[in-house]
Write a protein that holds these residues in place. Structure first.
Motif, PDB file in Angstrom:
ATOM      1  N   MET A   1       0.844  -1.189   0.000  1.00  0.00           N
ATOM      2  CA  MET A   1       0.000   0.000   0.000  1.00  0.00           C
ATOM      3  C   MET A   1       0.882   1.242   0.000  1.00  0.00           C
ATOM      4  O   MET A   1       1.857   1.319   0.756  1.00  0.00           O
ATOM      5  N   ARG A   2       0.548   2.197  -0.826  1.00  0.00           N
ATOM      6  CA  ARG A   2       1.310   3.445  -0.889  1.00  0.00           C
ATOM      7  C   ARG A   2       0.812   4.398   0.206  1.00  0.00           C
ATOM      8  O   ARG A   2       0.269   5.478  -0.076  1.00  0.00           O
ATOM      9  N   TRP A   3       0.990   4.007   1.441  1.00  0.00           N
ATOM     10  CA  TRP A   3       0.454   4.789   2.540  1.00  0.00           C
ATOM     11  C   TRP A   3       1.217   6.090   2.750  1.00  0.00           C
ATOM     12  O   TRP A   3       0.694   7.038   3.346  1.00  0.00           O
ATOM     13  N   GLY A   4       2.452   6.166   2.233  1.00  0.00           N
ATOM     14  CA  GLY A   4       3.230   7.386   2.368  1.00  0.00           C
ATOM     15  C   GLY A   4       2.633   8.563   1.618  1.00  0.00           C
ATOM     16  O   GLY A   4       2.981   9.720   1.890  1.00  0.00           O
ATOM     17  N   ASP A   5       1.734   8.281   0.674  1.00  0.00           N
ATOM     18  CA  ASP A   5       1.079   9.341  -0.091  1.00  0.00           C
ATOM     19  C   ASP A   5      -0.173   9.879   0.593  1.00  0.00           C
ATOM     20  O   ASP A   5      -0.761  10.859   0.125  1.00  0.00           O
ATOM     21  N   LEU A   6      -0.594   9.234   1.673  1.00  0.00           N
ATOM     22  CA  LEU A   6      -1.841   9.609   2.322  1.00  0.00           C
ATOM     23  C   LEU A   6      -1.633  10.772   3.306  1.00  0.00           C
ATOM     24  O   LEU A   6      -0.551  10.944   3.867  1.00  0.00           O
ATOM     25  N   ARG A   7      -2.699  11.524   3.518  1.00  0.00           N
ATOM     26  CA  ARG A   7      -2.665  12.591   4.519  1.00  0.00           C
ATOM     27  C   ARG A   7      -2.611  11.984   5.915  1.00  0.00           C
ATOM     28  O   ARG A   7      -3.360  11.070   6.234  1.00  0.00           O
ATOM     29  N   GLU A   8      -1.732  12.473   6.748  1.00  0.00           N
ATOM     30  CA  GLU A   8      -1.588  11.950   8.102  1.00  0.00           C
ATOM     31  C   GLU A   8      -2.501  12.706   9.062  1.00  0.00           C
ATOM     32  O   GLU A   8      -2.474  13.936   9.129  1.00  0.00           O
ATOM     33  N   SER A   9      -3.295  11.960   9.779  1.00  0.00           N
ATOM     34  CA  SER A   9      -4.201  12.561  10.748  1.00  0.00           C
ATOM     35  C   SER A   9      -3.433  13.071  11.966  1.00  0.00           C
ATOM     36  O   SER A   9      -2.399  12.516  12.358  1.00  0.00           O
ATOM     37  N   GLU A  10      -3.969  14.117  12.573  1.00  0.00           N
ATOM     38  CA  GLU A  10      -3.422  14.625  13.832  1.00  0.00           C
ATOM     39  C   GLU A  10      -4.281  14.192  15.019  1.00  0.00           C
ATOM     40  O   GLU A  10      -3.990  14.560  16.162  1.00  0.00           O
ATOM     41  N   ASN A  11      -5.327  13.408  14.746  1.00  0.00           N
ATOM     42  CA  ASN A  11      -6.240  12.970  15.811  1.00  0.00           C
ATOM     43  C   ASN A  11      -5.694  11.739  16.535  1.00  0.00           C
ATOM     44  O   ASN A  11      -6.371  10.732  16.704  1.00  0.00           O
ATOM     45  N   ILE A  12      -4.453  11.831  16.957  1.00  0.00           N
ATOM     46  CA  ILE A  12      -3.781  10.715  17.608  1.00  0.00           C
ATOM     47  C   ILE A  12      -3.223  11.174  18.944  1.00  0.00           C
ATOM     48  O   ILE A  12      -2.670  12.262  19.069  1.00  0.00           O
ATOM     49  N   GLU A  13      -3.388  10.326  19.929  1.00  0.00           N
ATOM     50  CA  GLU A  13      -2.798  10.540  21.254  1.00  0.00           C
ATOM     51  C   GLU A  13      -1.832   9.398  21.505  1.00  0.00           C
ATOM     52  O   GLU A  13      -2.223   8.237  21.543  1.00  0.00           O
ATOM     53  N   ASP A  14      -0.567   9.725  21.644  1.00  0.00           N
ATOM     54  CA  ASP A  14       0.482   8.715  21.787  1.00  0.00           C
ATOM     55  C   ASP A  14       0.852   8.562  23.250  1.00  0.00           C
ATOM     56  O   ASP A  14       1.452   9.445  23.853  1.00  0.00           O
ATOM     57  N   ARG A  15       0.479   7.427  23.819  1.00  0.00           N
ATOM     58  CA  ARG A  15       0.787   7.131  25.219  1.00  0.00           C
ATOM     59  C   ARG A  15       1.886   6.080  25.349  1.00  0.00           C
ATOM     60  O   ARG A  15       2.079   5.505  26.419  1.00  0.00           O
ATOM     61  N   ARG A  16       2.609   5.825  24.281  1.00  0.00           N
ATOM     62  CA  ARG A  16       3.604   4.755  24.316  1.00  0.00           C
ATOM     63  C   ARG A  16       4.863   5.134  25.069  1.00  0.00           C
ATOM     64  O   ARG A  16       5.683   4.267  25.361  1.00  0.00           O
ATOM     65  N   GLY A  17       5.065   6.414  25.342  1.00  0.00           N
ATOM     66  CA  GLY A  17       6.292   6.829  25.985  1.00  0.00           C
ATOM     67  C   GLY A  17       7.374   7.092  24.950  1.00  0.00           C
ATOM     68  O   GLY A  17       7.129   7.108  23.750  1.00  0.00           O
ATOM     69  N   SER A  18       8.602   7.268  25.378  1.00  0.00           N
ATOM     70  CA  SER A  18       9.698   7.592  24.470  1.00  0.00           C
ATOM     71  C   SER A  18      10.103   6.368  23.670  1.00  0.00           C
ATOM     72  O   SER A  18       9.899   5.238  24.070  1.00  0.00           O
ATOM     73  N   GLY A  19      10.668   6.596  22.523  1.00  0.00           N
ATOM     74  CA  GLY A  19      11.165   5.499  21.695  1.00  0.00           C
ATOM     75  C   GLY A  19      10.285   5.231  20.512  1.00  0.00           C
ATOM     76  O   GLY A  19      10.759   5.014  19.412  1.00  0.00           O
ATOM     77  N   GLY A  20       8.973   5.202  20.717  1.00  0.00           N
ATOM     78  CA  GLY A  20       8.048   5.125  19.596  1.00  0.00           C
ATOM     79  C   GLY A  20       7.921   3.797  18.917  1.00  0.00           C
ATOM     80  O   GLY A  20       7.277   3.681  17.887  1.00  0.00           O
ATOM     81  N   GLY A  21       8.564   2.719  19.402  1.00  0.00           N
ATOM     82  CA  GLY A  21       8.244   1.408  18.852  1.00  0.00           C
ATOM     83  C   GLY A  21       9.351   0.737  18.100  1.00  0.00           C
ATOM     84  O   GLY A  21       9.694  -0.401  18.368  1.00  0.00           O
ATOM     85  N   GLY A  22       9.932   1.388  17.082  1.00  0.00           N
ATOM     86  CA  GLY A  22      11.010   0.774  16.341  1.00  0.00           C
ATOM     87  C   GLY A  22      10.586  -0.388  15.475  1.00  0.00           C
ATOM     88  O   GLY A  22      11.298  -1.380  15.377  1.00  0.00           O
ATOM     89  N   PHE A  23       9.457  -0.317  14.815  1.00  0.00           N
ATOM     90  CA  PHE A  23       8.974  -1.388  13.957  1.00  0.00           C
ATOM     91  C   PHE A  23       9.376  -1.120  12.515  1.00  0.00           C
ATOM     92  O   PHE A  23       9.535   0.025  12.104  1.00  0.00           O
ATOM     93  N   ARG A  24       9.470  -2.191  11.734  1.00  0.00           N
ATOM     94  CA  ARG A  24       9.729  -2.061  10.309  1.00  0.00           C
ATOM     95  C   ARG A  24       8.416  -1.937   9.570  1.00  0.00           C
ATOM     96  O   ARG A  24       7.437  -2.569   9.894  1.00  0.00           O
ATOM     97  N   MET A  25       8.440  -1.129   8.532  1.00  0.00           N
ATOM     98  CA  MET A  25       7.253  -0.962   7.707  1.00  0.00           C
ATOM     99  C   MET A  25       7.639  -1.120   6.257  1.00  0.00           C
ATOM    100  O   MET A  25       8.751  -0.788   5.866  1.00  0.00           O
ATOM    101  N   GLY A  26       6.666  -1.622   5.452  1.00  0.00           N
ATOM    102  CA  GLY A  26       6.869  -1.693   4.020  1.00  0.00           C
ATOM    103  C   GLY A  26       7.857  -2.768   3.637  1.00  0.00           C
ATOM    104  O   GLY A  26       8.349  -3.551   4.445  1.00  0.00           O
ATOM    105  N   GLY A  27       8.204  -2.808   2.346  1.00  0.00           N
ATOM    106  CA  GLY A  27       9.164  -3.769   1.869  1.00  0.00           C
ATOM    107  C   GLY A  27       8.678  -5.183   2.055  1.00  0.00           C
ATOM    108  O   GLY A  27       7.505  -5.467   2.253  1.00  0.00           O
ATOM    109  N   ALA A  28       9.627  -6.119   2.028  1.00  0.00           N
ATOM    110  CA  ALA A  28       9.255  -7.527   2.136  1.00  0.00           C
ATOM    111  C   ALA A  28       8.743  -7.871   3.508  1.00  0.00           C
ATOM    112  O   ALA A  28       7.955  -8.786   3.685  1.00  0.00           O
ATOM    113  N   GLY A  29       9.247  -7.140   4.535  1.00  0.00           N
ATOM    114  CA  GLY A  29       8.828  -7.460   5.889  1.00  0.00           C
ATOM    115  C   GLY A  29       7.422  -7.008   6.171  1.00  0.00           C
ATOM    116  O   GLY A  29       6.563  -7.755   6.581  1.00  0.00           O
TER     117      GLY A  29
END
Length: 287
Positions: A1-29
């Motif tokens: 999915m070409r999600w990088g072309d989509l408008r990013e919502s600001e209606n997000i509340e991030d309670r994960r703390g520092s670091g932000g996850g470190g997940f891989r996106m796109g590609g074969a993975g």
């Protein structure tokens, strides 16, 4: 999915703390549908109410006490956060257009990213519930760890599979705005356990259909294989498949989300029609 072309919502509340996850996106993975299957298997193995899996009635009863939880508002900066923001933004645009075409105004939900557990207006939300929607505070809750779990443990990657899950939860928000969720909740309280489960199935399949409507109206962002990823996700989280994997037998009367075939069928119904009116699961004689 070409999600990088989509408008990013600001209606997000991030309670994960520092670091932000470190997940891989796109590609074969890519990313997958994560802890949904894990939660389903645990549900049937331990007796945990399966309605806690994948949105909707798991929080319909709601009304619990909540307290203010500190979080960062706005579009996250990490890749997984930006992905979630892009998919949420796409659902806002699609449903905003649909509501406008019908002379209504779409009230956008907020999406809360968290890790492990968090307070909600429906009580304590936990990652073991999978992604869920809480009607009282009109928020979608998502522990992003389920993306990694699905990819690593179940070999089912795919960013569109995860997009389907988010769109499904937003589908519950649409049901809430349309008054469907509260009506079903009231009806379930007057019903037998089997009848209540049947209502739950119709509610969940409609949310799948709504996810299909969103996908149909997002075709410019789709790539080959995306729909197959969504259908694979729908198959993986069907009640019959989860029951067979965990307990070796299938009990249709205990279904709360629908069989694999039903979930696939209703997502495809929404995708093929691209219209909300095609998603009246409550009037369907055969699901």
């Amino acid at each position: 999915m070409r999600w990088g072309d989509l408008r990013e919502s600001e209606n997000i509340e991030d309670r994960r703390g520092s670091g932000g996850g470190g997940f891989r996106m796109g590609g074969a993975g890519g990313i997958g549908i994560g802890g949904l299957i894990i939660v389903g298997l645990l549900s049937w193995a331990t007796g945990l109410d399966p309605r806690l899996i994948l949105g909707g009635l798991e929080m319909v009863q709601g009304g619990g006490q909540s307290r203010q939880v500190e979080g960062t508002d706005g579009t996250p900066k990490d890749e997984i956060g930006k992905f979630v923001a892009a998919i949420l933004g796409s659902t806002e645009d699609v449903w905003g257009d649909i509501f406008k075409q019908n002379g209504q105004t779409y009230q956008q939900p907020r999406l809360v990213l968290y890790s492990g557990a968090t307070q909600t207006a429906c009580g304590m939300g936990q990652s073991a519930m999978g992604p869920f929607y809480c009607p009282p505070d009109r928020r979608v809750y998502l522990d992003t760890s389920f993306f990694r779990e699905m990819e690593q443990r179940f070999n089912s990657p795919g960013d569109f599979a995860s997009a389907y899950v988010i769109a499904h939860e937003v589908g519950h928000h649409v049901q809430n705005l349309l008054g469907i969720l509260p009506r079903v909740s009231q009806e379930r309280e007057r019903s037998s356990p089997v009848e209540a489960n049947q209502l739950s199935v119709r509610l969940e399949l409609q949310a799948d259909c709504f996810a299909g409507v969103w996908a149909a109206r997002s075709k410019k962002s789709l790539e080959p294989g995306d729909i197959e990823e969504a259908l694979n996700a729908a198959t993986a989280i069907g009640d019959d498949r989860l029951q067979r994997q965990s307990q070796g037998r299938v009990v249709p009367d205990s279904f709360t989300h629908g069989s694999s075939a039903q979930r696939v069928r209703w997502f495809k119904t929404g995708f093929d029609a691209g219209q909300v009116r095609a998603c009246n699961t409550f009037a369907a004689q055969q699901l």
